[in-house]
Design a protein around this motif. Sequence first.
Motif, mmCIF file in Angstrom:
data_model
loop_
_atom_site.group_PDB
_atom_site.id
_atom_site.type_symbol
_atom_site.label_atom_id
_atom_site.label_comp_id
_atom_site.label_asym_id
_atom_site.label_seq_id
_atom_site.Cartn_x
_atom_site.Cartn_y
_atom_site.Cartn_z
ATOM 1 N N ILE A 201 -13.220 9.012 -5.330
ATOM 2 C CA ILE A 201 -13.112 7.317 -3.892
ATOM 3 C C ILE A 201 -11.971 7.316 -3.956
ATOM 4 C CG2 ILE A 201 -13.063 5.388 -3.203
ATOM 5 C CD1 ILE A 201 -15.266 6.637 -4.202
ATOM 6 N N PRO A 202 -11.273 8.341 -2.510
ATOM 7 C CA PRO A 202 -10.365 8.468 -2.129
ATOM 8 C C PRO A 202 -9.325 6.784 -2.507
ATOM 9 C CG PRO A 202 -11.248 8.428 0.313
ATOM 10 C CD PRO A 202 -12.547 8.418 -1.061
ATOM 11 N N ILE A 203 -8.132 7.177 -2.613
ATOM 12 C CA ILE A 203 -6.799 5.780 -2.471
ATOM 13 C C ILE A 203 -6.350 5.668 -1.372
ATOM 14 C CG2 ILE A 203 -4.949 4.924 -4.173
ATOM 15 C CD1 ILE A 203 -7.651 4.701 -5.746
ATOM 16 N N ASN A 204 -6.257 4.346 -0.697
ATOM 17 C CA ASN A 204 -5.912 4.194 0.812
ATOM 18 C C ASN A 204 -4.439 4.073 0.577
ATOM 19 O OD1 ASN A 204 -8.726 3.049 1.829
ATOM 20 N ND2 ASN A 204 -8.335 1.237 1.292
ATOM 21 N N ASP A 205 -3.537 4.200 -0.454
ATOM 22 C CA ASP A 205 -2.084 4.030 -0.019
ATOM 23 C C ASP A 205 -1.673 5.325 -0.267
ATOM 24 O OD1 ASP A 205 -1.834 1.545 0.377
ATOM 25 O OD2 ASP A 205 -1.827 1.391 -2.297
ATOM 26 N N SER A 206 -2.608 6.248 -0.332
ATOM 27 C CA SER A 206 -2.160 7.860 -0.774
ATOM 28 C C SER A 206 -1.106 8.188 -0.156
ATOM 29 C CB SER A 206 -3.856 9.076 -0.494
ATOM 30 O OG SER A 206 -3.894 8.578 -1.926
ATOM 31 N N GLY A 207 -0.490 9.583 0.274
ATOM 32 C CA GLY A 207 0.287 9.777 1.397
ATOM 33 C C GLY A 207 1.941 9.224 0.658
ATOM 34 N N SER A 208 1.923 8.942 -0.301
ATOM 35 C CA SER A 208 3.915 8.462 -0.814
ATOM 36 C C SER A 208 3.247 8.336 -2.224
ATOM 37 C CB SER A 208 4.354 6.426 -0.084
ATOM 38 O OG SER A 208 3.288 5.925 -0.646
ATOM 39 N N PRO A 209 4.815 7.752 -2.769
ATOM 40 C CA PRO A 209 4.555 8.032 -4.351
ATOM 41 C C PRO A 209 3.756 6.098 -4.871
ATOM 42 C CG PRO A 209 5.855 8.714 -3.283
ATOM 43 C CD PRO A 209 5.685 8.547 -2.655
ATOM 44 N N LEU A 210 3.060 5.924 -5.273
ATOM 45 C CA LEU A 210 3.141 5.493 -6.221
ATOM 46 C C LEU A 210 2.893 5.183 -7.298
ATOM 47 C CD1 LEU A 210 -1.357 5.858 -6.268
ATOM 48 C CD2 LEU A 210 -0.036 4.362 -3.986
ATOM 49 N N GLU A 211 3.363 3.622 -8.142
ATOM 50 C CA GLU A 211 4.186 3.144 -8.470
ATOM 51 C C GLU A 211 3.249 3.101 -9.889
ATOM 52 O OE1 GLU A 211 6.222 -0.528 -8.117
ATOM 53 O OE2 GLU A 211 7.655 0.738 -6.485
ATOM 54 N N TYR A 212 3.525 3.051 -11.006
ATOM 55 C CA TYR A 212 2.669 3.089 -12.824
ATOM 56 C C TYR A 212 2.243 1.423 -12.681
ATOM 57 C CZ TYR A 212 2.332 2.523 -17.653
ATOM 58 O OH TYR A 212 1.594 2.242 -19.035
ATOM 59 N N LYS A 213 2.763 0.729 -12.236
ATOM 60 C CA LYS A 213 2.162 -0.464 -11.859
ATOM 61 C C LYS A 213 1.133 -0.964 -11.437
ATOM 62 C CE LYS A 213 5.323 -2.898 -9.312
ATOM 63 N NZ LYS A 213 6.058 -3.995 -8.410
ATOM 64 N N TYR A 214 0.996 0.349 -10.452
ATOM 65 C CA TYR A 214 -0.200 0.233 -9.749
ATOM 66 C C TYR A 214 -1.463 0.883 -10.439
ATOM 67 C CZ TYR A 214 -2.897 1.426 -5.682
ATOM 68 O OH TYR A 214 -4.211 1.852 -4.080
ATOM 69 N N TRP A 215 -0.871 2.249 -10.316
ATOM 70 C CA TRP A 215 -2.059 2.299 -11.514
ATOM 71 C C TRP A 215 -2.508 1.691 -12.774
ATOM 72 C CZ3 TRP A 215 -4.448 6.629 -9.100
ATOM 73 C CH2 TRP A 215 -3.439 7.422 -8.785
ATOM 74 N N ILE A 216 -1.845 1.029 -13.099
ATOM 75 C CA ILE A 216 -2.569 -0.082 -14.220
ATOM 76 C C ILE A 216 -3.476 -0.724 -13.462
ATOM 77 C CG2 ILE A 216 -2.048 -1.969 -16.169
ATOM 78 C CD1 ILE A 216 -0.843 1.164 -16.225
#
Length: 226
Positions: A201-216
């Motif tokens: 499933i695509p992540i809506n916030d793709s296109g820019s770096p995602l922070e570690y806490k977002y991944w968690i």
Amino acid sequence: MEVSSHRVSLLPLVVIIIGCCACWGGCRAQIPIPARIDGFVYGGKPPAWGETVVVEAFLDPVCPDSRDAWPALKKVVEHYSSRVSVVVHLFPLPYHSYAFIACRSIHAVNKLNPSFVYPLLEKFFKDQEGYYNLPTYEKSRATVVNEITKNLVAPIIGETNLAAYTAGFNDSKSDMATRISFKNGCARGVTGTPYFFVNGIPINDSGSPLEYKYWISVLDPLVGKM
């Protein structure tokens, strides 16, 4: 004049209709199907159906945002260990002049030894500014390819492997592998890098770096349900 303006205004609509008819008529070319699934597994556990949460990242080796997104992804693998699999797909953005060459070089070292893939990718991330559009503007393709081989590839694979690497880089197989990676991303709606999927499933916030806490925040609930 009024009739002419109407014709101009209808032109975009006509183009769209023709494009749709071509798709409905089955005129699209089949994307080449590779012998092995596209992508490179990073650490952790290789994807197994239903056994791990799978994060797919489409990255360009000479993209600053891809570079900045990578440390958090590495940390994710360390945190979740065998419960999360990270697979990187190379996606050379067409407006980065030497992105295709960079991706092709990674496919070439993969043929020599898959353990070379991520050290070379990280070497590109570290030194990518020297291969942006402006620094390479007045250089020939051959010059840039030689610089990449000497400055980035050789320190990773060693001088003794350079002949085999050069043969693999110039081989049509590395060219095709790079094209398939790009076409795979396009077929899945990838429009830039970094671009992420979790369990397909695509992540809506793709296109820019995602922070570690977002991944968690995304992965914790999924890992808890495994």
